[in-house]
Design an enzyme around this catalytic site. Structure first.
Site, PDB file in Angstrom:
ATOM      1  N   ASP A  37      -5.645  -9.905   5.150  1.00 32.94           N
ATOM      2  CA  ASP A  37      -4.613  -8.932   5.514  1.00 32.94           C
ATOM      3  C   ASP A  37      -3.346  -9.684   5.893  1.00 32.94           C
ATOM      4  O   ASP A  37      -3.417 -10.810   6.377  1.00 32.94           O
ATOM      5  CB  ASP A  37      -5.087  -8.076   6.701  1.00 32.94           C
ATOM      6  N   ASN A  90      -7.047  -3.386  -2.048  1.00 32.94           N
ATOM      7  CA  ASN A  90      -6.875  -2.188  -1.210  1.00 32.94           C
ATOM      8  C   ASN A  90      -5.565  -2.180  -0.420  1.00 32.94           C
ATOM      9  O   ASN A  90      -5.075  -1.114  -0.064  1.00 32.94           O
ATOM     10  CB  ASN A  90      -8.070  -2.091  -0.249  1.00 32.94           C
ATOM     11  N   TYR A 161       6.065   5.505  -4.160  1.00 31.77           N
ATOM     12  CA  TYR A 161       4.610   5.482  -3.894  1.00 31.77           C
ATOM     13  C   TYR A 161       3.850   6.043  -5.103  1.00 31.77           C
ATOM     14  O   TYR A 161       2.865   5.453  -5.556  1.00 31.77           O
ATOM     15  CB  TYR A 161       4.317   6.292  -2.628  1.00 31.77           C
ATOM     16  N   LYS A 165       1.248   4.015  -7.542  1.00 33.78           N
ATOM     17  CA  LYS A 165      -0.170   4.408  -7.634  1.00 33.78           C
ATOM     18  C   LYS A 165      -0.533   4.864  -9.042  1.00 33.78           C
ATOM     19  O   LYS A 165      -1.658   4.609  -9.503  1.00 33.78           O
ATOM     20  CB  LYS A 165      -0.477   5.494  -6.601  1.00 33.78           C
ATOM     21  N   ILE A 194      -6.163  10.525   4.279  1.00 32.69           N
ATOM     22  CA  ILE A 194      -7.220   9.948   5.098  1.00 32.69           C
ATOM     23  C   ILE A 194      -6.656   9.635   6.488  1.00 32.69           C
ATOM     24  O   ILE A 194      -5.499   9.201   6.609  1.00 32.69           O
ATOM     25  CB  ILE A 194      -7.761   8.644   4.446  1.00 32.69           C
ATOM     26  N   THR A 196      -5.908   7.439   8.883  1.00 31.91           N
ATOM     27  CA  THR A 196      -5.726   6.007   9.157  1.00 31.91           C
ATOM     28  C   THR A 196      -4.351   5.828   9.794  1.00 31.91           C
ATOM     29  O   THR A 196      -3.530   6.757   9.776  1.00 31.91           O
ATOM     30  CB  THR A 196      -5.763   5.166   7.857  1.00 31.91           C
TER      31      THR A 196
HETATM   32  P1  NAP Z   1      -3.477   1.063   6.873  1.00 28.57           P
HETATM   33  O1  NAP Z   1      -4.377   1.551   7.925  1.00 28.57           O
HETATM   34  O2  NAP Z   1      -2.021   0.916   7.148  1.00 28.57           O
HETATM   35  O3  NAP Z   1      -4.068  -0.329   6.342  1.00 28.57           O
HETATM   36  C1  NAP Z   1      -3.393  -1.087   5.372  1.00 28.57           C
HETATM   37  C2  NAP Z   1      -3.501  -2.552   5.743  1.00 28.57           C
HETATM   38  O4  NAP Z   1      -2.863  -3.323   4.707  1.00 28.57           O
HETATM   39  C3  NAP Z   1      -2.775  -2.882   7.059  1.00 28.57           C
HETATM   40  O5  NAP Z   1      -3.536  -3.749   7.831  1.00 28.57           O
HETATM   41  C4  NAP Z   1      -1.494  -3.538   6.569  1.00 28.57           C
HETATM   42  O6  NAP Z   1      -0.938  -4.423   7.502  1.00 28.57           O
HETATM   43  C5  NAP Z   1      -2.006  -4.263   5.348  1.00 28.57           C
HETATM   44  N1  NAP Z   1      -0.920  -4.709   4.473  1.00 28.57           N
HETATM   45  C6  NAP Z   1       0.332  -4.176   4.355  1.00 28.57           C
HETATM   46  N2  NAP Z   1       1.048  -4.897   3.487  1.00 28.57           N
HETATM   47  C7  NAP Z   1       0.258  -5.913   3.069  1.00 28.57           C
HETATM   48  C8  NAP Z   1       0.452  -7.003   2.192  1.00 28.57           C
HETATM   49  N3  NAP Z   1       1.634  -7.208   1.575  1.00 28.57           N
HETATM   50  N4  NAP Z   1      -0.567  -7.854   1.974  1.00 28.57           N
HETATM   51  C9  NAP Z   1      -1.753  -7.663   2.599  1.00 28.57           C
HETATM   52  N5  NAP Z   1      -1.994  -6.684   3.464  1.00 28.57           N
HETATM   53  C10 NAP Z   1      -1.002  -5.797   3.696  1.00 28.57           C
HETATM   54  O7  NAP Z   1      -3.540   2.024   5.584  1.00 28.57           O
HETATM   55  P2  NAP Z   1      -4.779   2.697   4.844  1.00 28.57           P
HETATM   56  O8  NAP Z   1      -4.580   4.137   4.936  1.00 28.57           O
HETATM   57  O9  NAP Z   1      -6.056   2.069   5.222  1.00 28.57           O
HETATM   58  O10 NAP Z   1      -4.420   2.278   3.337  1.00 28.57           O
HETATM   59  C11 NAP Z   1      -5.232   1.438   2.542  1.00 28.57           C
HETATM   60  C12 NAP Z   1      -4.953   1.768   1.086  1.00 28.57           C
HETATM   61  O11 NAP Z   1      -5.311   3.121   0.845  1.00 28.57           O
HETATM   62  C13 NAP Z   1      -3.492   1.641   0.658  1.00 28.57           C
HETATM   63  O12 NAP Z   1      -3.423   1.078  -0.625  1.00 28.57           O
HETATM   64  C14 NAP Z   1      -3.015   3.072   0.650  1.00 28.57           C
HETATM   65  O13 NAP Z   1      -1.922   3.256  -0.214  1.00 28.57           O
HETATM   66  C15 NAP Z   1      -4.268   3.755   0.171  1.00 28.57           C
HETATM   67  N6  NAP Z   1      -4.340   5.186   0.425  1.00 28.57           N
HETATM   68  C16 NAP Z   1      -4.306   5.641   1.709  1.00 28.57           C
HETATM   69  C17 NAP Z   1      -4.395   7.006   1.923  1.00 28.57           C
HETATM   70  C18 NAP Z   1      -4.348   7.606   3.303  1.00 28.57           C
HETATM   71  O14 NAP Z   1      -4.218   8.829   3.407  1.00 28.57           O
HETATM   72  N7  NAP Z   1      -4.490   6.825   4.364  1.00 28.57           N
HETATM   73  C19 NAP Z   1      -4.498   7.884   0.835  1.00 28.57           C
HETATM   74  C20 NAP Z   1      -4.540   7.373  -0.440  1.00 28.57           C
HETATM   75  C21 NAP Z   1      -4.471   6.010  -0.635  1.00 28.57           C
HETATM   76  P3  NAP Z   1       0.256  -3.871   8.452  1.00 28.57           P
HETATM   77  O15 NAP Z   1      -0.361  -2.785   9.276  1.00 28.57           O
HETATM   78  O16 NAP Z   1       0.666  -5.063   9.238  1.00 28.57           O
HETATM   79  O17 NAP Z   1       1.322  -3.343   7.531  1.00 28.57           O
END
Ligand code: NAP
Length: 256
Positions: A37, A90, A161, A165, A194, A196
């Site tokens: 990360d 991810n 975004y 995607k 989700i 998060t």
């Molecule tokens: P999250 O809780 O913000 O987790 C994402 C993690 O990735 C964070 O620890 C973030 O660090 C890290 N990150 C950001 N930029 C990065 C980089 N350049 N290199 C490596 N790590 C990096 O978000 P999440 O909801 O779990 O999202 C995970 C994935 O699911 C993403 O691809 C997101 O687009 C996708 N997604 C999420 C949802 C939703 O509703 N949550 C829905 C559809 C898809 P920092 O916190 O320091 O930025």
């Protein structure tokens, strides 16, 4: 014997949300996990959680938008955990970060993981790649807030975004076809909304939680563990004839 016994996985964005749940789920099914990360502390915390539950994990800092760092992370996984069988691309950010940054992380970041990950897995005899796409990789997004005027362009963040995607889904299909003959399966998961940290800001706006829930026929938002369950399935041999899909895990969002 657990379903992922003996397997090694690299999970990006493992320091929070869906990535953390993926690391924990893969480990609970027997895999050793490299938690990577940009937030090193978050990655270390996830690795500690895995260890507490008796799993094998390592942690490292990784910016997925930097090609050389992604290459190094793949190699470090092999060096520290003794192999690599799965890559979970991810890591991601919200579109409010602007066009260039959103594309660099959410699209190029996945591309580097596919380009070097698929090649490495192929050289080693096969494996599985799971990309975290989104419902935004399948359809456009509905705004949660009305903009007061047309003084500025509407939803530039959503555009970046959604473009990134949709690109992830396209890359998933292309790499699945290209690497199928080398035993590398490549799939994507398309989560709905989700709970998060990424969506906390959106959900906090008055009325937004109920509005978002209404977009999901199951009547609620998803949990990170529900995405992790799908990822573990796609990594496992239970999905041995599945490649090139973008699996909606979205409470019916895209069925409407
Ligand atoms: P999250 O809780 O913000 O987790 C994402 C993690 O990735 C964070 O620890 C973030 O660090 C890290 N990150 C950001 N930029 C990065 C980089 N350049 N290199 C490596 N790590 C990096 O978000 P999440 O909801 O779990 O999202 C995970 C994935 O699911 C993403 O691809 C997101 O687009 C996708 N997604 C999420 C949802 C939703 O509703 N949550 C829905 C559809 C898809 P920092 O916190 O320091 O930025």
């Amino acid at each position: 014997m657990a379903r992922l016994d003996g397997k090694v996985a690299l999970v990006t964005g493992a320091g929070s949300g869906i990535g953390r749940a993926m690391a924990e789920r893969l480990s609970s099914e027997g895999a050793a996990v490299m938690c990577a990360d940009i937030n090193e502390e978050g990655a270390q915390h996830t690795a500690a959680l895995v260890s507490e539950h008796g799993g094998r994990a390592a942690a490292m800092q990784l910016d997925v938008s930097a090609e050389e760092q992604v290459k190094a992370a793949l190699q470090r996984t092999v060096d520290e955990l003794g192999g690599i069988d799965a890559v979970l691309n991810n890591a991601g950010i919200g579109g409010a970060n602007g066009w260039d940054t959103t594309i660099a992380v959410n699209l190029s970041g996945v591309y580097w993981g596919l380009l070097h990950g698929a090649q490495l897995l192929a050289e080693r005899g096969g494996g599985s790649i799971v990309n975290t796409a989104s419902i935004a990789g399948l359809v456009g997004l509905v705004a949660t807030q009305q903009r007061p005027s047309l003084a500025e362009p509407l939803t530039p963040g959503a555009g970046a975004y959604v473009a990134a995607k949709h690109g992830v889904v396209g890359l998933t299909r292309q790499f699945a076809i290209t690497y199928a003959r080398y035993g590398v399966r490549v799939n994507a998961i398309s989560p709905g909304y989700i709970e998060t940290p990424m969506t906390a800001g959106i959900r906090d706006v008055e009325g937004a939680q109920a509005f978002l829930e209404s977009l999901h026929p199951l009547g609620r938002l998803g949990k990170p563990e529900e995405i992790a369950a799908a990822a573990a399935f796609l990594v496992s041999d239970d999905a041995s004839f599945i490649t090139g899909i973008a699996l909606p895990v979205d409470g019916g969002y895209t069925a409407r």
